[in-house]
Write a protein that holds these residues in place. Structure first.
Motif, PDB file in Angstrom:
ATOM      1  N   VAL A 421       0.836  -1.206   0.000  1.00 45.79           N
ATOM      2  CA  VAL A 421       0.000   0.000   0.000  1.00 45.79           C
ATOM      3  C   VAL A 421       0.870   1.256   0.000  1.00 45.79           C
ATOM      4  N   LEU A 422       1.949   1.254   0.803  1.00 43.91           N
ATOM      5  CA  LEU A 422       2.853   2.411   0.836  1.00 43.91           C
ATOM      6  C   LEU A 422       3.507   2.611  -0.534  1.00 43.91           C
ATOM      7  N   LYS A 428       1.888   6.998  -6.805  1.00 40.62           N
ATOM      8  CA  LYS A 428       0.865   7.962  -7.228  1.00 40.62           C
ATOM      9  C   LYS A 428       1.210   9.376  -6.757  1.00 40.62           C
ATOM     10  N   ARG A 429       2.508   9.642  -6.510  1.00 42.92           N
ATOM     11  CA  ARG A 429       2.995  10.952  -6.053  1.00 42.92           C
ATOM     12  C   ARG A 429       2.503  11.304  -4.651  1.00 42.92           C
ATOM     13  N   GLY A 430       2.238  10.295  -3.827  1.00 43.98           N
ATOM     14  CA  GLY A 430       1.708  10.530  -2.479  1.00 43.98           C
ATOM     15  C   GLY A 430       2.787  10.949  -1.495  1.00 43.98           C
ATOM     16  N   ASN A 434       0.991  10.528   8.201  1.00 45.64           N
ATOM     17  CA  ASN A 434       0.861   9.973   9.549  1.00 45.64           C
ATOM     18  C   ASN A 434       0.664   8.467   9.453  1.00 45.64           C
ATOM     19  N   MET A 435       1.044   7.757  10.521  1.00 45.51           N
ATOM     20  CA  MET A 435       0.761   6.326  10.577  1.00 45.51           C
ATOM     21  C   MET A 435       0.536   5.952  12.040  1.00 45.51           C
ATOM     22  N   VAL A 444      -3.069   4.453   7.878  1.00 47.21           N
ATOM     23  CA  VAL A 444      -2.110   5.313   7.186  1.00 47.21           C
ATOM     24  C   VAL A 444      -2.827   6.536   6.641  1.00 47.21           C
ATOM     25  N   GLU A 445      -2.219   7.706   6.823  1.00 52.85           N
ATOM     26  CA  GLU A 445      -2.764   8.937   6.236  1.00 52.85           C
ATOM     27  C   GLU A 445      -1.782   9.444   5.189  1.00 52.85           C
ATOM     28  N   TYR A 446      -2.279   9.649   3.972  1.00 49.52           N
ATOM     29  CA  TYR A 446      -1.441  10.103   2.862  1.00 49.52           C
ATOM     30  C   TYR A 446      -2.029  11.353   2.236  1.00 49.52           C
TER      31      TYR A 446
END
Length: 601
Positions: A421-422, A428-430, A434-435, A444-446
Motif C-alpha cells: 500500500v505504501l 501515485k505521487r503521495g 501519519n501512521m 495510514v494517512e497520505y
C-alpha cells in the motif's frame, strides 16, 4: 397526532458491507412493517442497480411502530444510508433529518475507514450515537476486542453497545429497547408556524415529483397551500403519506415526523434539497440553514450515441438531477461527439452508477469521455480560470501555472499488505502524513493528488490487499504543479474526448500506455490507423493498428512477377485514397476502457 416523546428518528451508518440494509430488514420484520410473504432481502434497496451490485446507492426511509414492554407504542423513523465514499452526500442529508445514529461495526472486521468518516459526520450533527456490533453469529467474531477498538479509535463509549446478528435476528429486541431508552426524541411545537426540511425528492412517472420532508414545527395537511422558501414557488398539497415501507396515505404529519407529499410539482427546479417548506399564508420567519452544496470532484462529458436523443437526454438529466442532488450538469458541444453535457460526480463509482441509471431507467445509449478533475489555471495577465475539460486548456504560452486538487486519504490495511500500500501511494505521487494503529491494524494517512486517485487507485488498492483495505478521503486544497496536456491524434485528427492532463514526469509513460491501450480497443480498418500522443506539437508516443489485407495475388498462377507487383501497387493506391477519405470508427466503450489501465501497462 403522535406525541413527540414516542418518536425516534435515527439513521443507520457504517462502512460498506457491515450490514446496514440487512439490519433494517430485521427491524422491519420484527415490527411487522411487512408480512413474511412480502419480505425479501435488502427490502429498502429498491433500485435494480442496488440489488445487482449489492450496495446501497440512495438513502431510504421507513416508519415503523414498536410496542414496548410497558405497552407504550413508539414510532421509529429509520434512514438506511449508503456506505461508499462516493455517496457520502446522501449520508449527510439523512443525518440532518435525525437526532440519533446507529453506528454498525462488523464484529469480525472492526473499525474501517468509512466507519470513521460516518461516525465523525454523526458527531458533527450532534447525534446521540448507539454502537451496534453486527455478525456476532460468525465464529471469527470478537466483540470485546472490537468494543475496545471503538473506544480507542473513535472515542465512543461502548457500555451500552448492542450485540446483534442482522442475518439471524439475534439481539434485535434488545436493540429496539435500547433505541427507545437511549436515543433522544425530537423537539418541535404544533402551535408554531409550519417549518419543514426538504430531505429528498424524486420523479415518479405516475405521481410526478415526490418530496420527502421532515416536519420541524406546525403540521402538514392535505389541501394546504405551501411555499418553498428558496425558490418562492407555491403549491397545494394533493397527498400526504408515510413509508412503512409501503407508501400509505395519512391525514397529517406533525412535528418530528418524516413523510412524503405530492403537490403536482411540474418544475423540477422548484425542489432544492435542504430547502425550507412553510405555509403560504402564515410563513415561518427564518428558513433552515439548508445543506452545504455538494462539490463534484470528477467531471466527464456525456453524449448521446444518436444525436436525435439530445432532447430526451436533457429531460432525463433534470429527472435524475432531482433524485440525486450531488450530480451536476451543464450543456457542452464537442467537435467529435456533437451536443451533450459536461457532468460532475463525487467519484468514479458515482459516474458508473449514473451512466448505468441513464441506460436502464431512461433507455439512453451514451458515450462517456475521459474523467478529469477541476484544475485552477493562473494566466499571465493575472486572471484565473477553472478548467473542467482538458480540451478547453488555453495556449500554454499564456499560462503562468496550473494547480491541481489534493486529498487527505485515510487507509486502514492489514499488517501484511502495508508495504504494497505504501508503494502504491508513493507511485501515485503521495506524501505520507501519519501512521498509527486502529486496534491491531495500521491506519495510514497520505496526501495524494486527486487526478492520480480518480482513475484506478481504488481498484488497485483492493487488488493488492485482496479486498481487505478500506479507503476514505477528503479534499484539502490546491497546489501548483508541473502539469501538461497530452492530446491523442488518430490518423492526424485530434480526439478531444481522449485528451488528459498529467504531471510532466509521467506524460510519456501515460501517453505510451494510452496509445497501446487504444491499439487493442480500436477495431482494424481497411487501412492503417496511426495513434499518436502529443504534447502541443511534439509527438511523445505512437502505435499503429494494422490494416486488413486482402490477398489480391491469390488468383494468379505462374507468369512474370511484374503481374503480381502491378496488382499490389494498385491495392496500395486504393488504400492511400481510402486513408484520405476513410473515417475511423471508435466504439463508444473505448473512451472509458482506455482509461481503466494501470500504470504498469
Amino acid at each position: 397526532m403522535t406525541e413527540l416523546s414516542s418518536i425516534r428518528n435515527f439513521s443507520i451508518v457504517a462502512h460498506i458491507d457491515h450490514g446496514k440494509s440487512t439490519l433494517a430488514d430485521r427491524l422491519i420484520q420484527f415490527c411487522g412493517g411487512l408480512t413474511d410473504r412480502e419480505m425479501k432481502e435488502q427490502v429498502l434497496d429498491s433500485m435494480e442497480l442496488e440489488r445487482e451490485r449489492g450496495i446501497t446507492i440512495k438513502a431510504q426511509t421507513v416508519r415503523l411502530s414498536y410496542k414496548a414492554n410497558d405497552g407504550k407504542i413508539y414510532i421509529l423513523n429509520i434512514m438506511d444510508t449508503p456506505g461508499h465514499v462516493d455517496f457520502s452526500y446522501e449520508v449527510s442529508r439523512s443525518l440532518a433529518a435525525c437526532e440519533g445514529s446507529l453506528l454498525i461495526v462488523d464484529s469480525t472486521q472492526g473499525v474501517e475507514a468509512q466507519t470513521l468518516a460516518n461516525a465523525y459526520q454523526a458527531i458533527n450533527n450532534d447525534h446521540e450515537i448507539l454502537p451496534v456490533l453486527n455478525k456476532i453469529d460468525l465464529p471469527s467474531s470478537e466483540p470485546d476486542k472490537i468494543k475496545s477498538q471503538i473506544e480507542d479509535v473513535l472515542g465512543i463509549e461502548t457500555d451500552n453497545a448492542s450485540l446483534v446478528s442482522a442475518k439471524t435476528g439475534v439481539g434485535i429486541e434488545d436493540l429496539l429497547n435500547k433505541i427507545i431508552t437511549l436515543l433522544p426524541s425530537p423537539s418541535g411545537e404544533i402551535t408554531k408556524e409550519l417549518k419543514c426540511m426538504l430531505v429528498d425528492s424524486w420523479y415518479d412517472s405516475y405521481l410526478g415529483v415526490v418530496v420527502l420532508v421532515r416536519v420541524i414545527n406546525g403540521e402538514l395537511k392535505k389541501g394546504q397551500k405551501i411555499r418553498f422558501m428558496a425558490t418562492g414557488a407555491t403549491y397545494s398539497i394533493d397527498r400526504v403519506g408515510i413509508f412503512s415501507p409501503k407508501a400509505i396515505e395519512v391525514d397529517m404529519l406533525g412535528p418530528g415526523e418524516i413523510g412524503f407529499i405530492n403537490s403536482g410539482i411540474k418544475s423540477v427546479s422548484d425542489c432544492k434539497v435542504g430547502d425550507t417548506i412553510t405555509d403560504d399564508k402564515l410563513p415561518t420567519e427564518e428558513a433552515l440553514p439548508g445543506f452545504k452544496p455538494s462539490q463534484p470532484v470528477v467531471f466527464c462529458g456525456m453524449f448521446p450515441v444518436d444525436s436525435d436523443d439530445y432532447e430526451h437526454m436533457r429531460d432525463s438529466m433534470s429527472k435524475l438531477g432531482l433524485n440525486d442532488s450531488s450530480f451536476s450538469y451543464e450543456p457542452e458541444v464537442s467537435p467529435a461527439l456533437g451536443y451533450g453535457f459536461r457532468c460532475g460526480f463525487l467519484g468514479l463509482l458515482h459516474l458508473e452508477i449514473i451512466r448505468d441509471r441513464f441506460e436502464r431507467e431512461f433507455n439512453l445509449e451514451l458515450v462517456t469521455t475521459a474523467p478529469s478533475v477541476v484544475y485552477k489555471i493562473l494566466m499571465k495577465d493575472g486572471s484565473t480560470l477553472n478548467l473542467h475539460n482538458p480540451t478547453d486548456m488555453p495556449d500554454p504560452v499564456k499560462v503562468e501555472n496550473i494547480s491541481e486538487p489534493w486529498i487527505k486519504a485515510t487507509i486502514i490495511v492489514p499488517e501484511e499488505f502495508l508495504g504494497s500500500v505504501l508503494e502504491l501511494c508513493t507511485s501515485k505521487r503521495g506524501i505520507q502524513q501519519n501512521m498509527s494503529y486502529a486496534g491491531n491494524r495500521p491506519l495510514v494517512e497520505y496526501k495524494l493528488p486527486l487526478n492520480e486517485v480518480v482513475f484506478d487507485f481504488y481498484d488497485r488498492l483492493k487488488s493488492i490487499t485482496k479486498g481487505y483495505a478500506s479507503f476514505d478521503y477528503e479534499i484539502i486544497g490546491y497546489e501548483v504543479n508541473n502539469l501538461v496536456k497530452v492530446g491523442i491524434l488518430i490518423n492526424g485528427d485530434p480526439v478531444d474526448a481522449l485528451s488528459l492532463i498529467v504531471h510532466k514526469d509521467r506524460s510519456e509513460q501515460r501517453g505510451r500506455a494510452l496509445c497501446s491501450r487504444l491499439k487493442d480497443l480500436i477495431p482494424r480498418q481497411q487501412f492503417k490507423v496511426a495513434i499518436q500522443a502529443a504534447i502541443g506539437g511534439k509527438i511523445i508516443a505512437r502505435e499503429t493498428v494494422a490494416s486488413f489485407r486482402k490477398d489480391v495475388t491469390q488468383k494468379l498462377y505462374g507468369g512474370d512477377v511484374t503481374r503480381k507487383n502491378k496488382l499490389l501497387e494498385k491495392q496500395k493506391k486504393g488504400k492511400k485514397r481510402m486513408r484520405q477519405f476513410g473515417k475511423v470508427d471508435i466504439p463508444q466503450n473505448t473512451f472509458l476502457n482506455a482509461l481503466k489501465m494501470n500504470d504498469n501497462n
